[in-house]
Design a protein around this motif. Structure first.
Motif, PDB file in Angstrom:
ATOM      1  N   CYS A  25       0.828  -1.208   0.000  1.00 29.85           N
ATOM      2  CA  CYS A  25       0.000   0.000   0.000  1.00 29.85           C
ATOM      3  C   CYS A  25       0.860   1.254   0.000  1.00 29.85           C
ATOM      4  O   CYS A  25       1.974   1.259   0.540  1.00 29.85           O
ATOM      5  CB  CYS A  25      -0.907   0.019   1.235  1.00 29.85           C
ATOM      6  N   LEU A  29      -2.605   4.972   1.958  1.00 33.46           N
ATOM      7  CA  LEU A  29      -3.511   3.828   2.043  1.00 33.46           C
ATOM      8  C   LEU A  29      -3.180   2.948   3.242  1.00 33.46           C
ATOM      9  O   LEU A  29      -4.074   2.393   3.877  1.00 33.46           O
ATOM     10  CB  LEU A  29      -3.451   3.021   0.742  1.00 33.46           C
ATOM     11  N   ASP A  64      -8.498  -2.785   1.359  1.00 34.56           N
ATOM     12  CA  ASP A  64      -8.307  -2.023   0.126  1.00 34.56           C
ATOM     13  C   ASP A  64      -7.156  -2.561  -0.720  1.00 34.56           C
ATOM     14  O   ASP A  64      -6.720  -1.897  -1.664  1.00 34.56           O
ATOM     15  CB  ASP A  64      -8.069  -0.542   0.441  1.00 34.56           C
ATOM     16  N   LEU A  67      -7.108  -2.415  -4.498  1.00 30.46           N
ATOM     17  CA  LEU A  67      -6.898  -1.156  -5.220  1.00 30.46           C
ATOM     18  C   LEU A  67      -5.457  -1.003  -5.699  1.00 30.46           C
ATOM     19  O   LEU A  67      -5.190  -0.170  -6.562  1.00 30.46           O
ATOM     20  CB  LEU A  67      -7.247   0.044  -4.324  1.00 30.46           C
ATOM     21  N   VAL A  68      -4.534  -1.760  -5.130  1.00 33.93           N
ATOM     22  CA  VAL A  68      -3.129  -1.604  -5.520  1.00 33.93           C
ATOM     23  C   VAL A  68      -2.865  -2.395  -6.797  1.00 33.93           C
ATOM     24  O   VAL A  68      -3.507  -3.415  -7.056  1.00 33.93           O
ATOM     25  CB  VAL A  68      -2.165  -2.006  -4.384  1.00 33.93           C
ATOM     26  N   LYS A  69      -1.928  -1.929  -7.592  1.00 33.21           N
ATOM     27  CA  LYS A  69      -1.751  -2.474  -8.942  1.00 33.21           C
ATOM     28  C   LYS A  69      -1.443  -3.970  -8.944  1.00 33.21           C
ATOM     29  O   LYS A  69      -1.870  -4.696  -9.841  1.00 33.21           O
ATOM     30  CB  LYS A  69      -0.695  -1.696  -9.714  1.00 33.21           C
ATOM     31  N   ASP A  72      -4.948  -5.573  -8.280  1.00 32.58           N
ATOM     32  CA  ASP A  72      -6.115  -5.051  -8.978  1.00 32.58           C
ATOM     33  C   ASP A  72      -6.601  -6.091  -9.985  1.00 32.58           C
ATOM     34  O   ASP A  72      -5.799  -6.703 -10.690  1.00 32.58           O
ATOM     35  CB  ASP A  72      -5.735  -3.747  -9.685  1.00 32.58           C
ATOM     36  N   GLU A 162      -5.988  10.837  -3.469  1.00 38.28           N
ATOM     37  CA  GLU A 162      -5.496   9.529  -3.920  1.00 38.28           C
ATOM     38  C   GLU A 162      -6.646   8.525  -4.012  1.00 38.28           C
ATOM     39  O   GLU A 162      -6.770   7.783  -4.997  1.00 38.28           O
ATOM     40  CB  GLU A 162      -4.428   9.013  -2.954  1.00 38.28           C
ATOM     41  N   PHE A 163      -7.494   8.508  -3.000  1.00 32.77           N
ATOM     42  CA  PHE A 163      -8.594   7.553  -2.989  1.00 32.77           C
ATOM     43  C   PHE A 163      -9.622   7.888  -4.063  1.00 32.77           C
ATOM     44  O   PHE A 163     -10.159   6.989  -4.719  1.00 32.77           O
ATOM     45  CB  PHE A 163      -9.252   7.519  -1.605  1.00 32.77           C
ATOM     46  N   CYS A 166      -8.382   6.546  -7.260  1.00 31.09           N
ATOM     47  CA  CYS A 166      -8.548   5.081  -7.297  1.00 31.09           C
ATOM     48  C   CYS A 166      -9.986   4.709  -7.641  1.00 31.09           C
ATOM     49  O   CYS A 166     -10.231   3.828  -8.480  1.00 31.09           O
ATOM     50  CB  CYS A 166      -8.175   4.469  -5.952  1.00 31.09           C
ATOM     51  N   ASP A 169     -10.876   5.454 -11.254  1.00 35.66           N
ATOM     52  CA  ASP A 169     -10.278   4.442 -12.121  1.00 35.66           C
ATOM     53  C   ASP A 169     -11.098   3.154 -12.087  1.00 35.66           C
ATOM     54  O   ASP A 169     -11.385   2.557 -13.132  1.00 35.66           O
ATOM     55  CB  ASP A 169      -8.837   4.174 -11.680  1.00 35.66           C
ATOM     56  N   GLN A 170     -11.496   2.736 -10.892  1.00 40.11           N
ATOM     57  CA  GLN A 170     -12.321   1.539 -10.766  1.00 40.11           C
ATOM     58  C   GLN A 170     -13.650   1.721 -11.495  1.00 40.11           C
ATOM     59  O   GLN A 170     -14.115   0.824 -12.200  1.00 40.11           O
ATOM     60  CB  GLN A 170     -12.585   1.222  -9.288  1.00 40.11           C
TER      61      GLN A 170
END
Length: 198
Positions: A25, A29, A64, A67-69, A72, A162-163, A166, A169-170
């Motif tokens: 994270c 995060l 969460d 959410l990290v690459k 994901d 940042e959130f 994210c 993007d989602q």
């Protein structure tokens, strides 16, 4: 209730979950994940909600991770991806299947609008705590002194923008997900107005 009153489980699984969250994270995060546990545990203690501290802590560290690459998923919503990671982590920690399932459920349910405290106290607490930390929902349910202590020890570090990025993007890649629904319902504005950032 003070920060020192909140019990952080000291078990191999809890330490491992923090290690995973720290490795994957972003700093913002990671602090959010720690705060999610602290708000949840404090609320449970203050309101007589009996909960499994180790289960809640592991779920908070993993909630969460989708959410990290590295974790994901392009096929399932981030909370479901995180639930799968929690299940695999719990298997590696030697938890029985039923407890692995519970870890996954708590992670998935943190995105629900409401989780029944009788059926899932850990899911209920994590849903409340993440609602506070992300969009500033019901801050009055936690004492001002505790809020100040937690934010001083685990600062927000620009979590809001940042959130929001994210979630957008989602939503773009998975419009049918809960993140997509939240973005369409104006979550960015709620995040920007979070009183914890003032």
């Amino acid at each position: 209730m003070r920060l020192a009153d909140i019990v952080i489980p000291d078990t191999p699984a809890a330490r491992g979950a923090l290690e995973v969250a720290t490795a994957y994270c972003s700093p913002a995060l990671l602090n959010h994940s720690v705060r999610a546990y602290l708000w949840a545990a404090a609320y449970g203690a203050m309101n007589g909600v009996a909960f499994d501290a180790e289960l809640l802590y592991v779920a908070a560290m993993m909630h969460d991770i989708g959410l990290v690459k590295e974790f994901d998923s392009h096929t399932v919503p981030f909370e479901e991806a995180g639930g799968h990671v929690a299940w695999v982590f719990a298997a590696g920690a030697g938890w029985p299947v039923e407890r692995r399932v519970r870890a996954s459920e708590v992670v998935v349910r943190h995105m629900w609008d409401e989780v029944d405290v009788e059926q899932d106290p850990e899911g209920h607490l994590l849903e409340l705590s993440t609602g506070l930390d992300i969009s500033g929902r019901r801050p009055e349910d936690w004492p001002a002194g505790l809020r100040a202590e937690v934010l001083d020890r685990y600062p927000r570090l620009g979590l809001g923008p940042e959130f929001t990025a994210c979630f957008r993007d989602q939503a773009e890649r998975k419009p049918g997900s809960l993140a997509g629904r939240f973005v369409r319902a104006g979550v960015a504005e709620r995040i920007a107005a979070n009183p914890l950032d003032r």
